[in-house]
Design a protein around this motif. Structure first.
Motif, PDB file in Angstrom:
ATOM      1  N   LYS A 238       0.830  -1.206   0.000  1.00 41.40           N
ATOM      2  CA  LYS A 238       0.000   0.000   0.000  1.00 41.40           C
ATOM      3  C   LYS A 238       0.864   1.256   0.000  1.00 41.40           C
TER       4      LYS A 238
ATOM      5  N   ARG B  72       5.572   4.763  -5.116  1.00 47.81           N
ATOM      6  CA  ARG B  72       6.157   4.196  -6.342  1.00 47.81           C
ATOM      7  C   ARG B  72       7.674   4.348  -6.393  1.00 47.81           C
TER       8      ARG B  72
ATOM      9  N   ARG C 106      -2.225  -5.395 -10.113  1.00 50.15           N
ATOM     10  CA  ARG C 106      -2.200  -4.633  -8.876  1.00 50.15           C
ATOM     11  C   ARG C 106      -3.439  -3.765  -8.824  1.00 50.15           C
ATOM     12  N   PRO C 107      -3.930  -3.334  -7.673  1.00 52.23           N
ATOM     13  CA  PRO C 107      -3.441  -3.696  -6.343  1.00 52.23           C
ATOM     14  C   PRO C 107      -3.716  -5.157  -5.998  1.00 52.23           C
TER      15      PRO C 107
ATOM     16  N   SER D  96       2.669   1.615  -3.299  1.00 50.87           N
ATOM     17  CA  SER D  96       1.842   2.078  -4.410  1.00 50.87           C
ATOM     18  C   SER D  96       1.591   3.585  -4.314  1.00 50.87           C
TER      19      SER D  96
END
Lengths: 273, 284
Positions: free
Chosen positions: A186, A192, A232-233, A189
């Protein structure tokens, strides 16, 4: 090799060190070729003692390489730098400092922020890793999982070009480990950041990574590269996906070949055929 | 709760754990529990004093050999009724203050240098080992020869007495810095000065304070033995004269003065130690 330019490029990296007691030269890693693309999460797995952590230490600049080249954004890595931050297997927190004091230690060591600035940003970072309310707790009052959150926050606060993770969840219990994996994804993401993740846990590698690299046994080299094409996620149910299990079989077999070697050859350190 | 809806703010496996430094007990602690250490400690001292008084009152031996606690207490009060005692306390106090103060400064500096610079340690280790294994009070005759019988020989022996435990413990503190912490600091590119100030020094504080505490004992031994051998004034001198003139209660009053000073100084250092260790969970 790739259309995009690599963030981290390792070409024929050799790492050796002297064993004090036997006065012999020990080759940990011999001829590692790999590239980490910008924004990619790359995991390295391999049999224990294959030199994967040693390789990561070289990327961090903690140990010198004996041969080949290792570049980040085209610049040779010679020493630790602000463009990299490590999340350690052992949290390595200063026991006399609070969570807040430990989170700012990285930027304090780098001298890259004023103290007020560091504290303000550290509070946000602590919230991001889910430790809000624990700013004034001491490390010995925290569980292993919470200590690793501090470890992660400390690295993230330095806002590195590349995040290096050295089996950060290896010492945690199974449930905490899964939760930390979910949470790492989490956080990753959101930021990045290009990340290099070392682990001996095949499932962990597949679950987290865009690509998984398998190392041979010592002296370590890249044995094969597995592209993980899971969307993803990813939530934890991905781990029961048939595609996931296929990857797991493939990687496990690859590692098993490295393990299924007569003991005397392991001791002699003869490279795999 | 499904896995997907899991919220990050709740590391649930740990939140319901009591903080580590809280003492835990299965039964509800009574009110007495809190004062237990003090009550039991006081009680045992009172009993010992009473037994001593009973034996003394029986007068199996003369007051010269076994004075009772009451005799000693009277002698103690009498000490302070004449003004001379303040000169003795002042002299001994100054000797300890100067000798121990110098030992703290020098011991801390040398210990940190020896811990941080390995080669410095190699160079000084033989001397530290030599002096640490020698009872420094045997050097008193030499110091008297050098400095006379004023305060200087006592200061010298106190200094040497306290110096080595401080050096050795400080050095051990620096050497015992956790390798993992050093690795973290290096990884973030911390310069050596910062590693020393922020990692090595705070980590060494418990060791350093232990050195200080051990040094107090050596300093008190130094001052008393030094004054026993040769002195014009001082609590050690008072003890020596009282002993030689068979004033046993007065002699013991002097001993209590020294012991009390030692306990007081040790307690102060222990308080400081506890302050610095507030992050450490209590061992119980």
């Amino acid at each position: 090799m790739y259309d995009r330019s690599a963030k981290l490029a390792a070409k024929g990296v050799v790492i050796e060190y002297w064993l004090q007691r036997s006065r012999s030269l020990f080759t940990a890693v011999k001829g590692v070729d790999l590239e980490v693309r910008p924004g990619e999460l790359l995991a390295i797995v391999g049999p224990s003692g294959c030199g994967k952590t040693t390789f990561l230490n070289a990327v961090d600049g903690l140990i010198p390489i004996a041969g080949g080249s290792l570049t980040l954004d085209g610049r040779e890595i010679r020493s630790p730098g602000r463009d990299r931050a490590m999340v350690f297997q052992q949290p390595g927190l200063l026991p006399w400092r609070t969570v807040l004091g430990n989170v700012i230690f990285g930027v304090e060591a780098q001298g890259s922020m004023t103290k007020t600035q560091a504290i303000a940003r550290a509070r946000q970072q602590i919230e991001l890793v889910g430790l809000k309310g624990f700013e004034d707790a001491y490390p010995l009052e925290l569980s292993g999982g919470m200590q690793q959150r501090v470890n992660l926050a400390r690295a993230l606060l330095t806002d590195p070009e590349m995040l290096l993770l050295d089996e950060p969840f290896a010492a945690l219990d199974a449930q905490t480990r899964e939760m930390m994996q979910l949470e790492l994804l989490k956080i990753w993401s959101q930021t990045r950041k290009t990340a290099l993740f070392i682990t001996h846990d095949i499932k962990e590698a597949i679950y987290l990574a865009d690509r998984v690299i398998v190392f041979t046994r010592r002296p370590g080299r890249v044995k094969n590269v597995v592209d993980i094409k899971l969307s993803r996620p990813r939530d934890l149910r991905v781990k029961r996906d048939p595609q996931f299990l296929t990857y797991e079989d493939e990687i496990w077999e690859s590692i098993q070949e490295e393990l299924a070697v007569p003991a005397e050859r392991l001791i002699a350190g003869v490279p795999a055929a | 709760m499904s896995i997907q809806s899991w919220e990050p703010a709740a590391p649930t496996t740990t939140l319901d754990r009591p903080p580590a430094r809280e003492r835990r007990s299965v039964v509800k602690p009574g009110r007495f529990k809190q004062y237990e250490p003090v009550v039991i400690g006081t009680l045992s001292v009172v009993i010992a004093l009473a037994a001593w008084q009973i034996v003394a009152n029986a007068r199996i031996y003369s007051i010269l050999f076994v004075p009772g606690p009451w005799d000693v207490a009277q002698a103690f009060v009498k000490l302070f009724q004449t003004g001379d005692i303040w000169l003795d306390i002042g002299t001994s106090g100054a000797e300890i203050g100067i000798g121990y103060g110098m030992a703290v400064v020098a011991g801390l500096a040398l210990g940190l240098l020896m811990g941080w610079y390995t080669r410095f340690q190699y160079a000084l280790d033989p001397f530290v080992n030599f002096f640490y294994s020698t009872p420094r009070i045997v050097l008193i005759p030499l110091f008297i020869l050098w400095f006379g019988i004023e305060m200087q020989p006592k200061i010298a022996v106190i200094f040497l007495g306290a110096l080595f435990p401080i050096i050795i413990n400080t050095m051990a503190g620096v050497r015992n810095t956790e390798a993992a912490l050093l690795r973290v600091a290096r990884s973030f590119g911390a310069p050596d000065a910062l590693i020393f100030r922020r990692v090595v020094l705070p980590g060494s504080v418990p060791f350093i304070l232990t050195g200080f505490r051990l040094g107090v004992g050596h300093a008190l031994t130094g001052v008393v033995v030094g004054e026993l051998i040769a002195a014009k004034h001082g609590v050690g001198q008072l003890i020596a004269i009282a002993g030689q003139t068979f004033q046993t209660p007065k002699m013991l009053a002097g001993v209590i003065l020294i012991a009390g000073t030692g306990m007081l100084l040790t307690t102060i250092i222990q308080r400081v130690e506890n302050r610095f260790q507030s992050w450490r969970p209590q061992i119980r």
